[in-house]
Motif scaffolding. Structure first.
Motif, PDB file in Angstrom:
ATOM      1  N   GLY A  72       0.375  -1.144  -0.079  1.00 34.60           N
ATOM      2  CA  GLY A  72      -0.267   0.170  -0.096  1.00 34.60           C
ATOM      3  C   GLY A  72       1.024   1.502  -0.162  1.00 34.60           C
ATOM      4  N   THR A  73       2.099   1.516  -0.691  1.00 38.57           N
ATOM      5  CA  THR A  73       2.865   2.583  -0.691  1.00 38.57           C
ATOM      6  C   THR A  73       2.462   3.285  -2.100  1.00 38.57           C
ATOM      7  OG1 THR A  73       4.390   1.720   0.900  1.00 38.57           O
ATOM      8  CG2 THR A  73       4.843   3.066  -0.157  1.00 38.57           C
ATOM      9  N   ARG A  74       2.205   4.257  -1.858  1.00 34.76           N
ATOM     10  CA  ARG A  74       1.942   5.849  -3.392  1.00 34.76           C
ATOM     11  C   ARG A  74       3.158   5.490  -4.182  1.00 34.76           C
ATOM     12  NH1 ARG A  74      -0.819  10.793  -2.657  1.00 34.76           N
ATOM     13  NH2 ARG A  74      -2.375   9.502  -2.414  1.00 34.76           N
ATOM     14  N   ASN A 133      -7.457   0.816  -6.736  1.00 30.88           N
ATOM     15  CA  ASN A 133      -7.696   2.220  -5.814  1.00 30.88           C
ATOM     16  C   ASN A 133      -7.123   3.263  -7.231  1.00 30.88           C
ATOM     17  OD1 ASN A 133      -4.561   2.259  -5.983  1.00 30.88           O
ATOM     18  ND2 ASN A 133      -4.544   0.651  -4.840  1.00 30.88           N
ATOM     19  N   PRO A 134      -7.490   4.588  -7.076  1.00 25.88           N
ATOM     20  CA  PRO A 134      -6.886   5.367  -7.922  1.00 25.88           C
ATOM     21  C   PRO A 134      -5.840   5.336  -8.445  1.00 25.88           C
ATOM     22  CG  PRO A 134      -8.500   6.703  -5.726  1.00 25.88           C
ATOM     23  CD  PRO A 134      -7.891   4.952  -5.733  1.00 25.88           C
ATOM     24  N   ASP A 135      -4.704   4.788  -6.992  1.00 21.60           N
ATOM     25  CA  ASP A 135      -3.393   5.111  -7.737  1.00 21.60           C
ATOM     26  C   ASP A 135      -3.003   4.162  -8.876  1.00 21.60           C
ATOM     27  OD1 ASP A 135      -2.247   6.290  -5.558  1.00 21.60           O
ATOM     28  OD2 ASP A 135      -3.346   4.987  -4.430  1.00 21.60           O
ATOM     29  N   PHE A 136      -3.234   3.129  -8.601  1.00 21.48           N
ATOM     30  CA  PHE A 136      -2.897   1.637  -9.947  1.00 21.48           C
ATOM     31  C   PHE A 136      -3.874   2.109 -10.964  1.00 21.48           C
ATOM     32  CE2 PHE A 136      -3.501  -2.691 -11.644  1.00 21.48           C
ATOM     33  CZ  PHE A 136      -2.023  -2.545 -12.286  1.00 21.48           C
ATOM     34  N   ALA A 409      15.666  -0.232  -5.335  1.00 17.66           N
ATOM     35  CA  ALA A 409      15.131   1.260  -5.368  1.00 17.66           C
ATOM     36  C   ALA A 409      14.704   1.853  -3.731  1.00 17.66           C
ATOM     37  CB  ALA A 409      13.833   1.245  -6.531  1.00 17.66           C
ATOM     38  N   PHE A 410      15.451   2.324  -3.370  1.00 15.05           N
ATOM     39  CA  PHE A 410      15.675   2.928  -2.265  1.00 15.05           C
ATOM     40  C   PHE A 410      14.359   4.754  -2.269  1.00 15.05           C
ATOM     41  CE2 PHE A 410      16.429   5.795   0.778  1.00 15.05           C
ATOM     42  CZ  PHE A 410      16.148   4.868   2.101  1.00 15.05           C
ATOM     43  N   PHE A 411      13.458   4.715  -1.840  1.00 17.50           N
ATOM     44  CA  PHE A 411      12.620   6.026  -1.117  1.00 17.50           C
ATOM     45  C   PHE A 411      12.625   6.637   0.533  1.00 17.50           C
ATOM     46  CE2 PHE A 411      10.969   3.738  -4.750  1.00 17.50           C
ATOM     47  CZ  PHE A 411      10.775   4.210  -5.935  1.00 17.50           C
ATOM     48  N   LYS A 412      13.569   7.266   0.581  1.00 11.97           N
ATOM     49  CA  LYS A 412      13.445   7.748   2.083  1.00 11.97           C
ATOM     50  C   LYS A 412      12.308   7.809   2.519  1.00 11.97           C
ATOM     51  CE  LYS A 412      17.156   9.940   2.750  1.00 11.97           C
ATOM     52  NZ  LYS A 412      17.775  11.553   2.794  1.00 11.97           N
ATOM     53  N   GLU A 413      11.482   8.556   2.060  1.00 13.01           N
ATOM     54  CA  GLU A 413      10.101   8.635   2.761  1.00 13.01           C
ATOM     55  C   GLU A 413       9.004   8.221   1.944  1.00 13.01           C
ATOM     56  OE1 GLU A 413       7.161  12.406   4.882  1.00 13.01           O
ATOM     57  OE2 GLU A 413       8.878  12.546   3.533  1.00 13.01           O
ATOM     58  N   THR A 414       7.554   8.197   2.067  1.00 11.20           N
ATOM     59  CA  THR A 414       6.674   7.123   1.989  1.00 11.20           C
ATOM     60  C   THR A 414       5.530   7.728   2.236  1.00 11.20           C
ATOM     61  OG1 THR A 414       6.123   5.485   2.717  1.00 11.20           O
ATOM     62  CG2 THR A 414       7.957   4.867   1.699  1.00 11.20           C
ATOM     63  N   PHE A 415       4.595   7.819   0.632  1.00 14.98           N
ATOM     64  CA  PHE A 415       3.301   7.709   1.241  1.00 14.98           C
ATOM     65  C   PHE A 415       2.680   6.671   0.880  1.00 14.98           C
ATOM     66  CE2 PHE A 415       5.526  11.715  -0.008  1.00 14.98           C
ATOM     67  CZ  PHE A 415       5.540  12.633   1.467  1.00 14.98           C
ATOM     68  N   ALA A 416       0.676   6.420   1.420  1.00 18.46           N
ATOM     69  CA  ALA A 416       0.814   6.005   1.191  1.00 18.46           C
ATOM     70  C   ALA A 416      -1.369   5.919   0.260  1.00 18.46           C
ATOM     71  CB  ALA A 416      -0.645   5.670   2.937  1.00 18.46           C
ATOM     72  N   THR A 417      -0.833   4.524  -0.176  1.00 17.60           N
ATOM     73  CA  THR A 417      -2.072   4.421  -1.639  1.00 17.60           C
ATOM     74  C   THR A 417      -3.465   5.388  -1.087  1.00 17.60           C
ATOM     75  OG1 THR A 417      -2.667   2.082  -0.983  1.00 17.60           O
ATOM     76  CG2 THR A 417      -1.054   2.838  -2.744  1.00 17.60           C
ATOM     77  N   ASP A 418      -4.433   5.717  -1.914  1.00 17.73           N
ATOM     78  CA  ASP A 418      -5.537   5.918  -1.344  1.00 17.73           C
ATOM     79  C   ASP A 418      -6.630   4.862  -1.344  1.00 17.73           C
ATOM     80  OD1 ASP A 418      -4.798   8.375  -1.821  1.00 17.73           O
ATOM     81  OD2 ASP A 418      -5.578   8.593  -3.762  1.00 17.73           O
ATOM     82  N   PRO A 419      -7.734   4.867  -0.505  1.00 18.09           N
ATOM     83  CA  PRO A 419      -8.854   4.061  -0.358  1.00 18.09           C
ATOM     84  C   PRO A 419      -9.293   3.085  -1.751  1.00 18.09           C
ATOM     85  CG  PRO A 419      -9.314   5.773   0.741  1.00 18.09           C
ATOM     86  CD  PRO A 419      -8.074   6.512   0.090  1.00 18.09           C
ATOM     87  N   SER A 420      -9.429   2.251  -1.497  1.00 23.16           N
ATOM     88  CA  SER A 420     -10.189   0.883  -2.374  1.00 23.16           C
ATOM     89  C   SER A 420     -11.296   1.428  -3.016  1.00 23.16           C
ATOM     90  CB  SER A 420     -10.383  -0.209  -1.914  1.00 23.16           C
ATOM     91  OG  SER A 420      -9.305  -0.769  -1.496  1.00 23.16           O
TER      92      SER A 420
END
Length: 427
Positions: A72-74, A133-136, A409-420
């Motif tokens: 669930g990571t945008r 979800n909107p992200d995918f 592939a490394f990401f320092k800070e992440t954001f959650a995906t939107d609700p389904s």
């Protein structure tokens, strides 16, 4: 078993921290800054990077796996879309395989190829919340737009490789598909058992129904062509029969990953899809099993295809992600800080917030002790999570990065995906 794994992880973590402290976090960050490929975000749901190193690394690849440390990571969804665009437009990849149900994803393939169906219903039908979800959806809509103007041989298809609740079961029960040999009442009862997901062990009566169903389906498989999507869908029912008969545990996980491998193998060989992109969790795509006790699909693909299989693990240091709350069963956004015991914490000190590294080029990095060639604690969050200490501890697994993946592939800070979309009971 979990206690043994935690003891082993603790011992490894102590050794890891000693190495990191001796070397120095700043020195490691300096080595990273001089050797890794920066990934830049354009803040428009996309990423850019110099792909020359990636192009060299995957020049002989036929199956390119893009993992994720959480479902669930945008950031991971957006980075995957950026990679899909590169792989499709410049490197000739023509199929995408997702960690979703094989038979249920056929409808999504019809949508991206021909615009048929309701895209949101297709997303929901793929079987797992991380696609719905909107992200995918942005990935799906890009694929649809690309296919709308692409020549026939250049169109991209999408497939699922999973099988825990095959959509074809409901289609048979509703009469949407008619088998060449009708099923008995007891075999139909077996189908109904499989049509509802359950993690429990089955009863003696249920075992009888599933055994008869398996025999009935096996007897009529030869009546269908090997290239038939419906025949392969029937095989996923047989796969889930074996899965449910085994019961909960590591052996059941082994059956699932072997089924995913078999389905990918069918798509690649029988379906003749050319170069393929595989999207699944890091624990599935790693070319060497991270969790002991069974062979994951990535290790099976690595054995079968060797250097033609490339595994890129997507990892992060801190931030938010979405998961299904183990306590309430609802979808929830969790936030975690950088874990001082992890590989990701050591990478956190780079001035690059996001970067890519291919391990075959890592020899040029001046890191004593072959940093990426030793066992390191790494974060891996499954579909279920909670704020409990046990879940937090279990999310830290131990692996040799260069053995598990071809690159990261490394990401320092992440954001959650939107609700389904449309799954109110999970929200």
């Amino acid at each position: 078993m979990q206690q043994i794994r935690l003891i082993f992880a603790t011992a490894t973590i102590v050794a890891f921290l000693s190495t990191t402290c001796l070397f120095g976090q700043e020195k490691l960050g300096s080595a990273i800054n001089g050797s890794f490929v920066r990934i830049d975000s354009n803040q428009q749901h996309g990423y850019t990077m110099d792909t020359e190193a990636l192009g060299k690394a995957i020049s002989g690849t036929r199956i390119f796996a893009l993992g994720e440390a959480t479902h669930g990571t945008r950031n991971f969804v957006d980075f995957r879309l950026s990679m899909i665009k590169k792989l499709v437009l410049e490197l000739g990849y023509r199929a995408i395989i997702t960690e979703s149900d094989f038979s249920s994803t056929i409808a999504m393939n019809d949508y991206i190829l021909n615009g048929q169906g309701d895209v949101r219903k297709c997303l929901q039908g793929m079987g797992y919340w991380m696609w719905n979800n909107p992200d995918f959806l942005r990935t799906i809509e890009w694929l649809r737009a690309y296919n709308s103007s692409a020549a026939g041989e250049n169109k991209v298809q999408i497939f699922g490789c999973d099988m825990t609740v095959p959509g074809v079961i409901e289609q048979i029960l509703r009469g949407q598909h008619t088998l060449k040999q009708p099923l008995t009442e007891q075999s139909m009862s077996g189908l109904k058992i499989l049509g509802v997901w359950s993690g429990r062990s089955i009863s003696k009566e249920e075992k009888t129904s599933l055994t008869e169903l398996s025999a009935a389906l096996n007897s009529q498989l030869p009546l269908y062509k090997d290239t038939s999507l419906f025949k392969q869908s029937l095989k996923t029912i047989l796969q889930v029969v074996s899965f449910r008969l085994m019961g909960p545990g590591k052996n059941q996980s082994a059956i699932r990953d072997k089924a995913m491998f078999d389905n990918i193998n069918w798509i690649y060989n029988i379906g003749r899809q050319g170069k393929v992109i595989f999207l699944a969790h890091n624990l599935h795509i790693s070319k060497k099993s991270i969790l002991s006790g069974w062979e994951n699909v990535g290790s099976l693909l690595h054995k079968a295809y060797g250097s033609k299989y490339y595994s890129l693990g997507l990892i992060f240091s801190e931030g938010a992600f979405r998961a299904q709350d183990r306590v309430s069963g609802k979808s929830k956004v969790f936030s975690v800080d950088s874990n001082r015991r992890s590989l990701e914490f050591a990478l956190h000190n780079s001035t690059m917030p996001n970067f890519y590294l291919d391990f075959s080029f890592a020899e040029n990095i001046n890191v004593p002790g072959e940093f990426f060639n030793k066992a390191q604690p790494m974060r891996a969050v499954g579909a279920l999570f909670s704020n409990s200490k046990s879940d937090d501890a279990a999310s830290l697994v131990v692996a040799v990065p260069s053995e598990a993946f071809d690159g990261i592939a490394f990401f320092k800070e992440t954001f959650a995906t939107d609700p389904s979309f449309g799954w109110k009971k999970y929200e």
